[in-house]
Design a protein around this motif. Structure first.
Motif, PDB file in Angstrom:
ATOM      1  N   MET A  72       1.227 -10.238   9.495  1.00 58.24           N
ATOM      2  CA  MET A  72       2.417 -11.067   9.307  1.00 58.24           C
ATOM      3  C   MET A  72       2.541 -11.533   7.855  1.00 58.24           C
ATOM      4  O   MET A  72       3.617 -11.424   7.245  1.00 58.24           O
ATOM      5  N   LEU A  73       1.435 -12.015   7.274  1.00 58.94           N
ATOM      6  CA  LEU A  73       1.476 -12.480   5.887  1.00 58.94           C
ATOM      7  C   LEU A  73       1.762 -11.333   4.928  1.00 58.94           C
ATOM      8  O   LEU A  73       2.529 -11.489   3.957  1.00 58.94           O
ATOM      9  N   THR A  74       1.184 -10.173   5.185  1.00 58.23           N
ATOM     10  CA  THR A  74       1.408  -9.023   4.310  1.00 58.23           C
ATOM     11  C   THR A  74       2.859  -8.584   4.335  1.00 58.23           C
ATOM     12  O   THR A  74       3.441  -8.257   3.292  1.00 58.23           O
ATOM     13  N   LEU A  75       3.478  -8.583   5.522  1.00 58.95           N
ATOM     14  CA  LEU A  75       4.879  -8.180   5.622  1.00 58.95           C
ATOM     15  C   LEU A  75       5.799  -9.196   4.945  1.00 58.95           C
ATOM     16  O   LEU A  75       6.749  -8.816   4.247  1.00 58.95           O
ATOM     17  N   VAL A  76       5.530 -10.484   5.154  1.00 59.73           N
ATOM     18  CA  VAL A  76       6.385 -11.520   4.562  1.00 59.73           C
ATOM     19  C   VAL A  76       6.327 -11.450   3.037  1.00 59.73           C
ATOM     20  O   VAL A  76       7.359 -11.420   2.352  1.00 59.73           O
ATOM     21  N   ILE A  77       5.113 -11.423   2.490  1.00 64.02           N
ATOM     22  CA  ILE A  77       4.970 -11.384   1.033  1.00 64.02           C
ATOM     23  C   ILE A  77       5.424 -10.041   0.481  1.00 64.02           C
ATOM     24  O   ILE A  77       6.085  -9.966  -0.556  1.00 64.02           O
ATOM     25  N   GLY A  78       5.083  -8.953   1.191  1.00 65.17           N
ATOM     26  CA  GLY A  78       5.394  -7.616   0.707  1.00 65.17           C
ATOM     27  C   GLY A  78       6.872  -7.321   0.649  1.00 65.17           C
ATOM     28  O   GLY A  78       7.359  -6.735  -0.335  1.00 65.17           O
ATOM     29  N   CYS A  79       7.632  -7.728   1.677  1.00 65.31           N
ATOM     30  CA  CYS A  79       9.068  -7.429   1.664  1.00 65.31           C
ATOM     31  C   CYS A  79       9.789  -8.234   0.593  1.00 65.31           C
ATOM     32  O   CYS A  79      10.727  -7.738  -0.042  1.00 65.31           O
ATOM     33  N   MET A  80       9.347  -9.471   0.352  1.00 65.00           N
ATOM     34  CA  MET A  80       9.967 -10.265  -0.711  1.00 65.00           C
ATOM     35  C   MET A  80       9.643  -9.690  -2.088  1.00 65.00           C
ATOM     36  O   MET A  80      10.517  -9.607  -2.964  1.00 65.00           O
ATOM     37  N   ALA A  81       8.386  -9.286  -2.275  1.00 65.54           N
ATOM     38  CA  ALA A  81       8.007  -8.700  -3.565  1.00 65.54           C
ATOM     39  C   ALA A  81       8.720  -7.370  -3.792  1.00 65.54           C
ATOM     40  O   ALA A  81       9.173  -7.081  -4.910  1.00 65.54           O
TER      41      ALA A  81
END
Length: 311
Positions: free
Chosen positions: A95-104
């Motif tokens: 979940m954290l990887t997807l949230v940070i990754g899609c924003m980046a």
């Protein structure tokens, strides 16, 4: 109207059958051996000519069963706790990887700033670093640098409330393992989501802004629904790595935070290897990734067929 179909070469079907066998064969062999006693596995009894038993699953699940298996005097395999640890670490890190990754990824695609291409390339190069290279430095940092000192105000309060040394380190905690998994998987997630965000027409975002949508509304209500296939693919990749990873978890976890892969390896010793229990635990370990992949794959198929028009 007659339609002509090009006849496939028999070698094509032979290659497909070989690939299917290579993929399904080991899982099928592990499933069959999970119902065998160790003596049957070691003696090499062939095929289905054996008396199936659920003792291996009873041994693996002894800490969560509502009854006490007759063949066990003591439940030494704590699969339930390790399963919960694996589930927490895999789901939260995904979940954290997807949230940070899609924003980046969105920032790298839509915003113009100095060094944008260099940052984009560097994120992918970081993913090429083997996890074994990170083991020693991360272990040292997690055990020494990132700690709340027991002599400090916060560390002293923790010591007075809970006892023990009083210092709190990332090593041996869910947070420490989740943090390294996020850092390890984030570069690839950013790279794969960039290719999906590029395909989103800018005109849709501009139309949303004209209608009064703010930056976050544009991102969450316009961009994210259109890149669901990319999010699903990234989620599958991240979850499976976090679920099956052993090397970093073995160094950063303790007996309260160990995951299922560590539990399987710890079940082997120099003088005794319980192959049946290992096979049963391996089958239980394979179930959550299969379910997660099936659920996420539906999003990929839905996204691919969303724009299809019947003609």
């Amino acid at each position: 109207m007659s339609q002509s179909y090009e006849k496939q070469n028999p070698a094509f079907y032979a290659v497909i059958a070989l690939l299917v066998f290579m993929s399904v064969g080991p899982v099928l062999l592990m499933f069959i051996n999970s119902f065998k006693l160790d003596v049957d596995i070691i003696s090499g009894t062939s095929g289905l000519l054996f008396l199936p038993t659920i003792q291996n699953y009873e041994t693996a699940l002894c800490d969560v069963l509502w009854y006490e298996p007759e063949h066990l005097d003591f439940c030494s395999l704590k699969f339930g706790g390790a399963f919960i640890n694996s589930l927490i670490i895999a789901l939260v890190s995904t979940m954290l990887t997807l949230v940070i990754g899609c924003m980046a990824a969105y920032a790298l695609v839509r915003f113009r700033f100095m060094g944008r291409d260099t940052v984009s390339l560097t994120t992918l190069m970081v993913r090429m670093v083997p996890p074994a290279v990170l083991l020693v430095p991360v272990f040292g940092l997690w055990n020494n640098e990132f700690c709340l000192d027991k002599d400090g105000l916060i560390g002293g309060a923790i010591r007075d409330a809970f006892g023990g040394r009083g210092d709190v380190c990332l090593a041996g905690t869910h947070s420490g393992i989740i943090l390294i998994y996020v850092a390890m998987n984030l570069p690839f997630v950013i790279w794969i989501l960039q290719s999906f965000i590029v395909q989103v027409p800018k005109s849709l975002e501009e139309a949303a802004r004209v209608d009064g949508a703010g930056p976050f509304q544009v991102f969450f209500k316009v961009v994210l629904p259109l890149i669901k296939p990319g999010l699903a693919a990234a989620a599958i990749f991240t979850f499976r790595i976090a679920w099956n990873e052993y090397l970093l978890a073995s160094a950063l976890s303790d007996r309260n935070t160990k995951t299922v892969p560590i539990l399987i390896v710890n079940n082997m010793s120099e003088f005794n290897v319980e192959w049946g229990v290992i096979m049963a635990t391996g089958m239980l370990l394979a179930i959550p990734p299969i379910i997660f992949t099936l659920l996420a794959s539906r999003q990929i198929i839905t996204g691919m067929t969303a724009g299809a028009v019947k003609g």
